[in-house]
Motif scaffolding. Structure first.
Motif, PDB file in Angstrom:
ATOM      1  N   ALA A 178       0.817  -1.215   0.000  1.00  0.00           N
ATOM      2  CA  ALA A 178       0.000   0.000   0.000  1.00  0.00           C
ATOM      3  C   ALA A 178       0.850   1.265   0.000  1.00  0.00           C
ATOM      4  CB  ALA A 178      -0.938  -0.001   1.204  1.00  0.00           C
ATOM      5  N   VAL A 179       2.094   1.169   0.491  1.00  0.00           N
ATOM      6  CA  VAL A 179       2.990   2.327   0.546  1.00  0.00           C
ATOM      7  C   VAL A 179       4.009   2.199  -0.588  1.00  0.00           C
ATOM      8  CG1 VAL A 179       4.702   3.538   1.947  1.00  0.00           C
ATOM      9  CG2 VAL A 179       2.709   2.506   3.043  1.00  0.00           C
ATOM     10  N   PRO A 180       4.237   3.207  -1.423  1.00  0.00           N
ATOM     11  CA  PRO A 180       3.636   4.545  -1.391  1.00  0.00           C
ATOM     12  C   PRO A 180       2.481   4.714  -2.368  1.00  0.00           C
ATOM     13  CG  PRO A 180       5.514   4.566  -2.840  1.00  0.00           C
ATOM     14  CD  PRO A 180       5.358   3.143  -2.365  1.00  0.00           C
ATOM     15  N   PRO A 261     -13.173  -6.161   3.429  1.00  0.00           N
ATOM     16  CA  PRO A 261     -14.221  -7.193   3.368  1.00  0.00           C
ATOM     17  C   PRO A 261     -13.624  -8.588   3.468  1.00  0.00           C
ATOM     18  CG  PRO A 261     -13.759  -6.344   1.167  1.00  0.00           C
ATOM     19  CD  PRO A 261     -12.921  -5.545   2.123  1.00  0.00           C
ATOM     20  N   VAL A 262     -13.853  -9.255   4.593  1.00  0.00           N
ATOM     21  CA  VAL A 262     -13.298 -10.589   4.807  1.00  0.00           C
ATOM     22  C   VAL A 262     -14.383 -11.594   5.164  1.00  0.00           C
ATOM     23  CG1 VAL A 262     -10.937  -9.946   5.385  1.00  0.00           C
ATOM     24  CG2 VAL A 262     -12.681  -9.808   7.135  1.00  0.00           C
ATOM     25  N   LEU A 287      -9.454   2.097  -7.241  1.00  0.00           N
ATOM     26  CA  LEU A 287      -8.209   1.368  -6.978  1.00  0.00           C
ATOM     27  C   LEU A 287      -8.143   0.921  -5.530  1.00  0.00           C
ATOM     28  CD1 LEU A 287      -5.361   0.463  -7.862  1.00  0.00           C
ATOM     29  CD2 LEU A 287      -4.550   2.747  -7.218  1.00  0.00           C
ATOM     30  N   LEU A 288      -8.480   1.806  -4.606  1.00  0.00           N
ATOM     31  CA  LEU A 288      -8.448   1.470  -3.185  1.00  0.00           C
ATOM     32  C   LEU A 288      -9.439   0.356  -2.866  1.00  0.00           C
ATOM     33  CD1 LEU A 288      -7.372   2.039  -0.381  1.00  0.00           C
ATOM     34  CD2 LEU A 288      -9.047   3.877  -0.168  1.00  0.00           C
ATOM     35  N   THR A 289     -10.631   0.455  -3.429  1.00  0.00           N
ATOM     36  CA  THR A 289     -11.649  -0.573  -3.192  1.00  0.00           C
ATOM     37  C   THR A 289     -11.179  -1.936  -3.708  1.00  0.00           C
ATOM     38  OG1 THR A 289     -13.403   1.083  -3.355  1.00  0.00           O
ATOM     39  CG2 THR A 289     -14.037  -1.225  -3.618  1.00  0.00           C
ATOM     40  N   VAL A 292      -8.234  -3.299  -1.339  1.00  0.00           N
ATOM     41  CA  VAL A 292      -8.630  -3.848  -0.040  1.00  0.00           C
ATOM     42  C   VAL A 292      -9.449  -5.130  -0.222  1.00  0.00           C
ATOM     43  CG1 VAL A 292      -8.532  -1.625   1.138  1.00  0.00           C
ATOM     44  CG2 VAL A 292     -10.672  -2.362   0.100  1.00  0.00           C
ATOM     45  N   ALA A 293     -10.140  -5.261  -1.363  1.00  0.00           N
ATOM     46  CA  ALA A 293     -10.854  -6.510  -1.624  1.00  0.00           C
ATOM     47  C   ALA A 293      -9.859  -7.660  -1.787  1.00  0.00           C
ATOM     48  CB  ALA A 293     -11.722  -6.369  -2.875  1.00  0.00           C
ATOM     49  N   ARG A 294      -8.774  -7.408  -2.512  1.00  0.00           N
ATOM     50  CA  ARG A 294      -7.746  -8.441  -2.653  1.00  0.00           C
ATOM     51  C   ARG A 294      -7.066  -8.730  -1.317  1.00  0.00           C
ATOM     52  NH1 ARG A 294      -8.539  -6.327  -7.451  1.00  0.00           N
ATOM     53  NH2 ARG A 294      -7.954  -7.437  -9.368  1.00  0.00           N
TER      54      ARG A 294
END
Length: 557
Positions: A178-180, A261-262, A287-289, A292-294
């Motif tokens: 996630a960084v950067p 989402p888990v 992209l963020l959605t 975080v889904a992955r």
């Protein structure tokens, strides 16, 4: 008056100044502006001094500061003025200010690429420039490149997170990826099995840090607990709480909480500091959605795998071969190799319960049909039944029929298909003179082998029917006396059925190997025999292999 052919003639009188006079005309433009009107490209003609001799409407629309008959003004048409002044032969491309906003302008010198007919050649020394607005092309290119970058990032994240199957390592990778790309720092908080784990990464922070806090500690960070539960927008205190929890110095600006989402397996939230801004089309939001889904899929898979691994470890621990006891007057040895090297258990099993001076030591070695965890579960059932029935009957010849009945009843109760087993069970009692008395009972199993201290090998004459096959099964019994240094070897059929280069290991090879082990401690005998069988296999697949040796200790000299 008549003409030569009789036709009448008309007398014309001319005034003295009636001779024709030329009319004043404006010199036509060199490049034919009428032809340039239909050009979609902007066309500008400049002379050697940089004076604009002609410009079509498309050019004036692109460069509102352009003036025909004047030198190209640097202040109003900087990009064209520099091109004219420097005479760049390859053209130029630049961003120019326009009343409608910034525009990307591309200029070419010489013959143009217009859709209409080519303009007339300019006069000697003049320069023609063809201008095109490529703002839309740049926008489409930027959109395509951004989409490719997002797709590459998500593909890399998918590859990096796929198959990790370890919760801590997955958490580290989630924040490191996630960084950067998504923010200046990232913190992942995961709650699983009443434990809270956080992993954090920041720009230039090296390897992501990982730590655990007690679940009760979440009461002291209510904003984080709310974000973890996915309750509304991020609290203004979230950054301060996370900075206190993790020690991240970058958690000082704006933060964004992104619940992961888990699907109920674990609870997780990604918190980004100084997150990437969302553009007008919501690209970064998408992209963020997607990311975080992955991350959620990877975390759920890792959590489920750890649960299954823990369950398997507990199960294997309960079914694994036990430690051999230390029994006065009797020495024990064993070896075990499951068919599946990744598992510690299989269908073969052994069990030993050490005795006392007043009570005999009991032992059991067997093999159930099948391989893997199913066979291991059945072997555990046999061992548990054996332990329970020993409290009622300690004589091997009577204990084996009871075990046969217990297995048949268990199959009938569970509505399972018949599962058979072969086994040898018995007990041992030191006599006091260095010898050991054995009582044996067998059902469908290879007969035990006696390895005398002198090197002689003899099979115990006993046989019986499969255990768990029929209720009226008959089983064999025998009694054996081991002298000092003698060993009784119980083994599963995985030893003799080990297939090497084109042939089985077989009983003859087993009988030939054992004399070389005569007099060796029971544990050494089993170890040497196992190594011999493994060498014979030469890497080929094999069945479960189990060995149990009961030895009367040699007389010390």
């Amino acid at each position: 008056m008549e003409g030569r052919h009789g036709a009448p003639t008309r007398d014309v009188t001319h005034a003295p100044d009636a001779s024709p006079q030329p009319r004043a005309q404006t010199p036509p433009p060199t490049v034919g502006p009428a032809l340039l009107e239909g050009f979609e490209e902007g066309v500008v003609v400049c002379d050697r001094a940089g004076v604009v001799r002609a410009a079509n409407p498309a050019a004036r629309a692109l460069l509102p500061g352009l003036r025909v008959g004047e030198v190209v003004d640097v202040a109003r048409c900087d990009v064209l003025a520099r091109a004219v002044r420097e005479g760049v032969p390859e053209g130029f491309e630049a961003v120019v200010e326009h009343p409608a906003g910034e525009r990307h302008l591309r200029g070419r010198r010489g013959p143009g690429l217009g859709d209409g007919p080519p303009p007339p050649e300019p006069a000697d020394g003049d320069t023609t420039w063809y201008l095109r607005d490529v703002t839309g092309e740049h926008a489409r290119t930027d959109t395509l490149l951004a989409a490719q970058e997002r797709a590459a990032f998500l593909a890399e994240a998918g590859r990096a997170l796929h198959g990790v199957l370890h919760l801590d390592r997955t958490a580290r990778r989630v924040v490191a990826l996630a960084v950067p790309r998504l923010g200046a720092s990232a913190t992942l908080v995961v709650r699983h099995d009443d434990a809270v784990t956080w992993a954090a990464a920041e720009l230039g922070g090296g390897r992501p840090r990982l730590d655990r806090v007690a679940t009760a500690d979440l009461a002291r960070v209510p904003a984080l607990a709310a974000a973890l539960a996915g309750e509304g927008a991020a609290s203004p205190w979230l950054a301060e709480e996370l900075a206190t929890l993790t020690g991240l110095e970058t958690l000082t600006g704006s933060v964004r909480a992104c619940p992961v989402p888990v699907t109920g397996v674990v609870e997780a939230v990604v918190v980004l500091a100084d997150p990437r801004s969302t553009d007008a089309e919501g690209v970064e939001e998408d992209l963020l959605t997607s990311y975080v889904a992955r991350a959620g899929t990877a975390l759920a898979a890792a959590a489920l795998h750890e649960e299954q691994a823990h369950l398997g470890a507990v199960l294997q621990e309960s079914l694994a071969a036990p430690r051999l006891p230390v029994t006065p007057g009797v020495t024990w040895g064993a070896a075990y190799r499951p068919a599946r090297e990744t598992m510690r258990v299989g269908g073969d099993f052994y069990e030993v319960v050490g005795g006392t001076d007043e009570k005999r030591s009991a032992f059991l070695l067997g093999d159930v049909c099948g391989k893997g965890i199913e066979a291991a579960v059945l072997s555990g059932r046999v061992r548990q039944s054996w332990h329970a029935l020993r409290l009622l009957e300690d004589r091997p010849g009577r204990l084996l029929p009871l075990l046969n009945t217990a297995l048949l009843d268990a199959v009938a109760t569970r509505d399972e298909s018949p599962r058979f087993a072969t086994m040898v069970l018995g007990d041992a009692r030191p006599t006091g003179d260095g010898s050991v008395e054995l009582r044996l009972a067998t059902g469908g199993h290879p007969p035990p082998l006696i390895v005398r201290a002198s090197g002689e090998v003899e099979a115990v004459a006993m046989s019986g029917m499969l255990v768990g096959g029929i209720r009226e099964a008959r089983f064999g019994e025998a009694e054996v006396l081991l002298g000092p240094g003698d060993t009784c070897l119980l083994y599963s059929d995985g030893v003799v059925e080990a297939r090497g280069p084109g042939d089985f290991f077989g009983e003859e090879r087993l009988a030939a190997v054992l004399p070389r082990c005569a007099g060796a401690p029971a544990a050494v005998l089993c170890e040497q025999l196992e190594q011999t069988v493994v060498s014979w296999l030469d890497g080929h697949d094999h069945d479960d292999v189990a060995m149990l040796a009961i030895q009367a200790p040699p007389v010390s000299r």
